[in-house]
Structure formats: C-alpha cells, structure tokens
Write a protein that holds these residues in place. Structure first.
Motif, PDB file in Angstrom:
ATOM      1  N   GLU A 111       0.818  -1.204   0.000  1.00 17.08           N
ATOM      2  CA  GLU A 111       0.000   0.000   0.000  1.00 17.08           C
ATOM      3  C   GLU A 111       0.859   1.265   0.000  1.00 17.08           C
ATOM      4  N   TYR A 112       0.435   2.239  -0.821  1.00 14.94           N
ATOM      5  CA  TYR A 112       1.077   3.549  -0.875  1.00 14.94           C
ATOM      6  C   TYR A 112      -0.029   4.596  -0.778  1.00 14.94           C
ATOM      7  N   LYS A 113       0.040   5.429   0.259  1.00 12.64           N
ATOM      8  CA  LYS A 113      -1.017   6.402   0.502  1.00 12.64           C
ATOM      9  C   LYS A 113      -0.694   7.747  -0.139  1.00 12.64           C
ATOM     10  N   ASN A 124       5.926  10.819   2.955  1.00 14.79           N
ATOM     11  CA  ASN A 124       5.434   9.450   2.833  1.00 14.79           C
ATOM     12  C   ASN A 124       6.224   8.680   1.778  1.00 14.79           C
ATOM     13  N   LEU A 125       6.468   9.312   0.641  1.00 11.35           N
ATOM     14  CA  LEU A 125       7.229   8.650  -0.420  1.00 11.35           C
ATOM     15  C   LEU A 125       8.672   8.383   0.013  1.00 11.35           C
ATOM     16  N   ILE A 126       9.268   9.341   0.703  1.00 11.98           N
ATOM     17  CA  ILE A 126      10.636   9.145   1.181  1.00 11.98           C
ATOM     18  C   ILE A 126      10.685   7.994   2.181  1.00 11.98           C
ATOM     19  N   GLY A 127       9.619   7.853   2.986  1.00 10.82           N
ATOM     20  CA  GLY A 127       9.546   6.741   3.918  1.00 10.82           C
ATOM     21  C   GLY A 127       9.577   5.395   3.202  1.00 10.82           C
ATOM     22  N   HIS A 128       8.928   5.319   2.037  1.00  5.23           N
ATOM     23  CA  HIS A 128       8.940   4.082   1.253  1.00  5.23           C
ATOM     24  C   HIS A 128      10.243   3.903   0.475  1.00  5.23           C
ATOM     25  N   PHE A 129      10.808   5.046   0.020  1.00  7.86           N
ATOM     26  CA  PHE A 129      11.994   4.991  -0.850  1.00  7.86           C
ATOM     27  C   PHE A 129      13.070   5.941  -0.305  1.00  7.86           C
ATOM     28  N   ARG A 137      12.104  14.732  -4.551  1.00  2.00           N
ATOM     29  CA  ARG A 137      12.018  16.189  -4.430  1.00  2.00           C
ATOM     30  C   ARG A 137      12.162  16.865  -5.799  1.00  2.00           C
ATOM     31  N   ARG A 138      13.037  16.349  -6.637  1.00  2.00           N
ATOM     32  CA  ARG A 138      13.183  16.922  -7.978  1.00  2.00           C
ATOM     33  C   ARG A 138      11.918  16.697  -8.816  1.00  2.00           C
ATOM     34  N   THR A 195       9.728   0.713  -9.275  1.00  2.00           N
ATOM     35  CA  THR A 195       8.622   0.699  -8.308  1.00  2.00           C
ATOM     36  C   THR A 195       8.207   2.121  -7.960  1.00  2.00           C
ATOM     37  N   LEU A 196       9.171   2.996  -7.761  1.00  2.00           N
ATOM     38  CA  LEU A 196       8.860   4.405  -7.493  1.00  2.00           C
ATOM     39  C   LEU A 196       8.115   5.018  -8.681  1.00  2.00           C
ATOM     40  N   ILE A 197       8.564   4.734  -9.886  1.00  2.00           N
ATOM     41  CA  ILE A 197       7.880   5.249 -11.073  1.00  2.00           C
ATOM     42  C   ILE A 197       6.431   4.768 -11.102  1.00  2.00           C
ATOM     43  N   ALA A 198       6.231   3.491 -10.768  1.00  2.00           N
ATOM     44  CA  ALA A 198       4.865   2.942 -10.748  1.00  2.00           C
ATOM     45  C   ALA A 198       3.998   3.656  -9.721  1.00  2.00           C
ATOM     46  N   VAL A 199       4.559   3.960  -8.558  1.00  2.00           N
ATOM     47  CA  VAL A 199       3.795   4.659  -7.517  1.00  2.00           C
ATOM     48  C   VAL A 199       3.448   6.075  -7.974  1.00  2.00           C
ATOM     49  N   LEU A 200       4.404   6.761  -8.548  1.00  2.00           N
ATOM     50  CA  LEU A 200       4.158   8.125  -9.023  1.00  2.00           C
ATOM     51  C   LEU A 200       3.105   8.155 -10.126  1.00  2.00           C
TER      52      LEU A 200
END
Length: 535
Positions: A111-113, A124-129, A137-138, A195-200
């Motif tokens: 889960e990603y909120k 939140n994203l930094i917590g996951h990645f 941030r960029r 995975t980060l790209i997928a979340v974004l």
C-alpha cells in the motif's frame, strides 16, 4: 426539476447560443451566457442531462455516479476551479472533503497512501523509498515548474487561428518542453527505480493512459490538480449539473432532454443552427458542440462545411481514449457499519502497467487494474437520504474490440452470449472488491456491470471511451483543438478542448463563453462573491 423533455415549440425561438450536449463544458458556458442575459438552449440526446456528471438509480433507492468520482482544489475558496463552480451555480454547489488520505495505491500487495498536503506526500514517499529522496524532491519541483507553463498554453485555446499562428508559438513553447515527452521518459531521467515510477504513476487511470504512452503534461496536470487532496460534490455528482441548470433556467435559458442533434446547419461557412433527428430546426446566432471532437467533425458537421482536410487526417491519427467496464455495487449496510473508507483504491497486479494491460487483453477475467470508489461514503448527505445502505463502484480498463461483435445489437437486447461475457467480467471485478474490502462480502444487494457498449449507447462515443481523445504527446500539438473553429459562429467546448475531467471541461466552458461574449469572464469569476444565504 428545471430541465424538460424537448418540445417542438422550443424551435420557434431564435437563440444567442445553441449547445449540443449537456456535459459540464456546455452547462458552464450556458450558465455564464444566461447570466449575461443571453438566450441559450442546451440540447441533450439522453433522457437525463449532465454528461458524465449524471447519476443513475436502481431498486431500493441505490444511486451511483458514472464519471465524477472526486475533484481536486475545490476545498479552497480561492482556487479558480472553486470560484468557477461558485459562479456558475450561484454558490449553491457544496463539497465534502475526503480527508487527509484521498487515494491509496496497492501495487504487488504493497500500500502507498496519497496525502492532501505536498509535505506529507513527499515525506510518505521518502519513507517508502529513502534512497530516492533527491529524485522525489526533484519530481515535485518539476511538476511545479511545469505548472508555470499551463496558463499560457491554455490561454492560446481562446485565440482564433490567425492570432494563434502569430503568437501561439511563444505562448506554448515552454509547455511543449514537457508535453512532447512521455511520462515514463521524464520520470526515467529522475530515477531508475521502477517501483517508485509505478507509484508516481498510480493515478494514471484518471487520464486513461499508461506512462509509456501518456504525455507528461497530462500526468503533471493531474498531480497538480490533486496536490491538496480530493473532494466530492455534496448530494452526489448530479448536484453539479442540477445546480448549473438551475442557474441557466433561472436566467431564462432552456435545457432539453431527448433532443438529439442530427446535423449542424452551415451556410457559407457560417453556423446558422441545428437540425434534430426528428427534423425540427433550431436557429441561432451561434452553435457550440460539446459532443467530442470525433463526433463533431465526423458526424455533426456537413461535408460542405469547409473544414480543412488536415483536421480529418489528424483525427484519424489520434486514437480515442481507453474504454472501461464498471461494476455498480449496492450494499444492505451503511458505510459506517461496513467501515468503508472515503479514499479511493488503485489496485495493480504489478509495477509494469503496460505489460499488465497486454496480458489483460488475453485474459479479461483477471484485470491488472481496478479502481474502487466509495461514492456514498464521500457524500455527507447520503446517510440521511439512504439510511442503512451504501454504494461502491469498481472500474477496470477494457478493450472495445472485445465487444465489437455486439455493437450493432440493441441496448438490453444483445443476446445470451453478451450477458454471459458480462457475467465473467462482473465476477472478476467483484472478486477484486472482496479481496480489497472483504467486509462487503455477504452484503451485496444489487450488482451490475456496464461495458463500453453502455457508454456508447448513452454518451454516443463511438468506441465507448470516457476521456475523449487520448492524452498522448501528439494530442497536445493539435492546434485546431480550440474553442474557435474554421466555421464562423461555430465553437467547441468540453474535455477535448482542454483536458480530461470535470475541471478541464469546466474551464473549456469558461473559454468558450469568453469567445462568445468577447468579455474577460475570468475577471468576473475572480470578483464574484457567494451570496450569504448559500454559505
């Protein structure tokens, strides 16, 4: 209700503007014109107005929205979208905030909120990645930088062709730096973490195109739109069209249902009115189409209208957006009893969205994406009007080709094989719902599914699409997608003029009204104050 079934005597009047279709673009523009004492009529082929903002009902009082699941930025009284809604509804349209968390993506079971402040979302994203903090941030800095180019680009949409040809390149040059590239290409320069790209990109269902095909422009627009969370129209999505229609009628306008337009009447490259399928002719000073670009140019305009051939060629080259299936679920317990959330779920089988979609084409029963919306939970007025009940929608992507063999059949009479195929699709989405929200099992009272043929029947989109033209880099380069056309006194409005969604459709209506009135409508909207009795 302030709209009515079309009557022949409506054709006896001469109108300042005739609107084809009753989506938010038409209703917004018609409301603005009506408030300027212009005589307007909105013509809707369906038996209920509102386009994708309408709702439908079933037995025992269940009701679902069909297109408006949440809206960004209206929780701020100073936001332009909120001010516009206030202006075209006389401040009657109210909104319920969805809370701190408004979207939850589930990718490979994780889960990603999505939070309603930029700071919380970044944290939140930094917590996951944690190793991707710089890229995260960029990314948000890039979205903010892109946002600065938006006003100039869409400002060009209000210009006529010769003026756009003269200065349009200057207005759009910064926007094109982003819109010419795909979402995936831009994000891949920021990070190699798939995975980060997928979340974004988890909210890509809001514009109906996966990251390797979508323009980064539409991606950034959606991210910016929901930067401060999500909101839902109080009283349900139908409040949007009801409140705008009330303003239209109060100011002398008309909204007619079961009024299908056969053709725009064009003489000497000038729009004179419209002819309905029953043969009636309605004449006026201007005609505005909210029927979508493909319907407008391929079906509504006569061959002698004088439309340049390159427009038809570019229309062929731009595909319609994705089709969808939607499961409508009515439950015999309240949202509170079932502990249903206000947030939406975006559920993905894996992080490679393109691969998942291709596999889905081969196995329609196992959708790679499911979007789950709890519309009744979002609406603060629902418990009082529908006690002990709740509603959910589960949406999935679909290929129109699956249904092509039934496209010439009649609604509700498509045959047993069609119903059997629908049943398989329904079961696939229902199982997805039970997987994510298991407490709903055993409480389903009503459950039915719509297909692209349903959308085609009611909305008249040829491939059952819901987002108009697909939002590829090419789409944003199409210069004739603007409110003014090559035909005098004939205009376009709706999501194909700006972008997908109720916000895009709404602002297209503002731009269309400016072209018709030759006035700075935005200034009037910004200076508008909501009447005290509606606050």
């Amino acid at each position: 209700m302030s709209y009515s079934k079309y009557k022949p005597e409506m054709s006896e009047d001469y109108y300042d503007a005739i609107f084809i279709g009753s989506g938010p673009g038409s209703l917004c523009a018609a409301a603005i014109l009506a408030k300027e004492n212009k005589k307007v009529i909105v013509l809707e082929r369906h038996y209920v107005p509102g386009g994708f903002s309408h709702t439908f009902k079933r037995k025992n009082g269940f009701e679902w929205d069909v297109g408006v699941h949440y809206v960004g930025r209206v929780n701020s009284d100073e936001a332009m979208i909120r001010k516009t809604f206030d202006y075209v509804t006389d401040g009657k349209l109210k909104w319920d905030n969805m809370g701190e968390i408004y979207d939850v993506a589930i990718i490979d079971g994780v889960e990603y909120k999505f939070y309603d402040t930029l700071e919380a979302q970044i944290d939140n994203l930094i917590g996951h990645f944690p190793d991707e903090e710089d890229a995260i941030r960029r990314y948000f800095a890039l979205v903010k930088k892109f946002d600065a180019s938006v006003v100039m680009y869409f400002g060009d949409k209000a210009l006529n062709y010769w003026l756009s040809g003269l200065i349009g390149w200057f207005l759009k040059r910064k926007f094109y730096k982003y819109s010419d590239r795909t979402t995936y290409d831009v994000l891949r320069e920021l990070t190699s973490n798939e995975t980060l790209i997928a979340v974004l990109c988890a909210q890509c269902g809001n514009y109906g195109l996966t990251p390797k095909f979508s323009s980064f422009a539409i991606h950034a627009l959606i991210v910016d739109h929901y930067k401060f969370g999500g909101n839902y129209p109080r009283g349900g999505a139908a409040s949007i069209y009801r409140d705008m229609i009330d303003v239209i009628v109060k100011n002398g306008g008309k909204v007619a249902i079961r009024a299908e337009v056969k053709e725009v009447i064009v003489e000497n490259r000038r729009a004179k009115g419209v002819e309905l399928v029953n043969g009636d002719k309605i004449m006026g000073k201007a005609v505005v189409s909210n029927a979508g670009a493909k319907n407008t140019f391929n079906k509504l305009l006569p061959k002698h209208a004088g439309i340049p051939e390159y427009i038809y060629q570019e229309l062929k080259e731009i595909s319609a957006s994705t089709s969808h299936i939607c499961l409508y679920v009515g439950l015999n317990k309240s949202d509170e009893e079932l502990k249903l959330p206000k947030w939406n779920y975006w559920v993905y089988k894996g992080e490679d969205y393109e691969k998942g979609y291709q596999e889905y084409l081969e196995d329609p029963q196992n959708p790679p994406l499911a979007y789950i919306s709890f519309s009744s939970a979002k609406d603060s007025e629902w418990p009082a009007s529908h006690p002990g009940k709740s509603t959910i929608q589960v949406l999935g992507i679909a290929s129109y080709d699956w249904f092509a063999k039934w496209e010439d059949s009649k609604w509700m009479k498509r045959g047993d094989d069609y119903e059997a195929f629908k049943e398989k699709l329904k079961e696939g989405l229902l199982q997805k719902l039970y997987e994510i929200v298991p407490q709903t099992k055993g409480h389903v009272e009503v459950c039915e599914i719509s297909t692209p043929l349903s959308t085609k029947h009611f909305a008249n989109y040829s491939r059952g699409e819901i987002y108009g033209l697909e939002h590829t880099p090419k789409r944003f380069r199409v210069n004739w997608l603007r409110t003014k056309t090559h035909i005098k006194k004939f205009y376009l409005t709706g999501q194909d003029v700006i972008t997908v969604g109720v916000g895009g459709a709404l602002f297209s209506g503002v731009i269309t009204s400016m072209a018709l009135l030759k006035k700075d409508v935005f200034r009037r909207i910004l200076n508008y104050e909501v009447p005290a009795e509606t606050e």
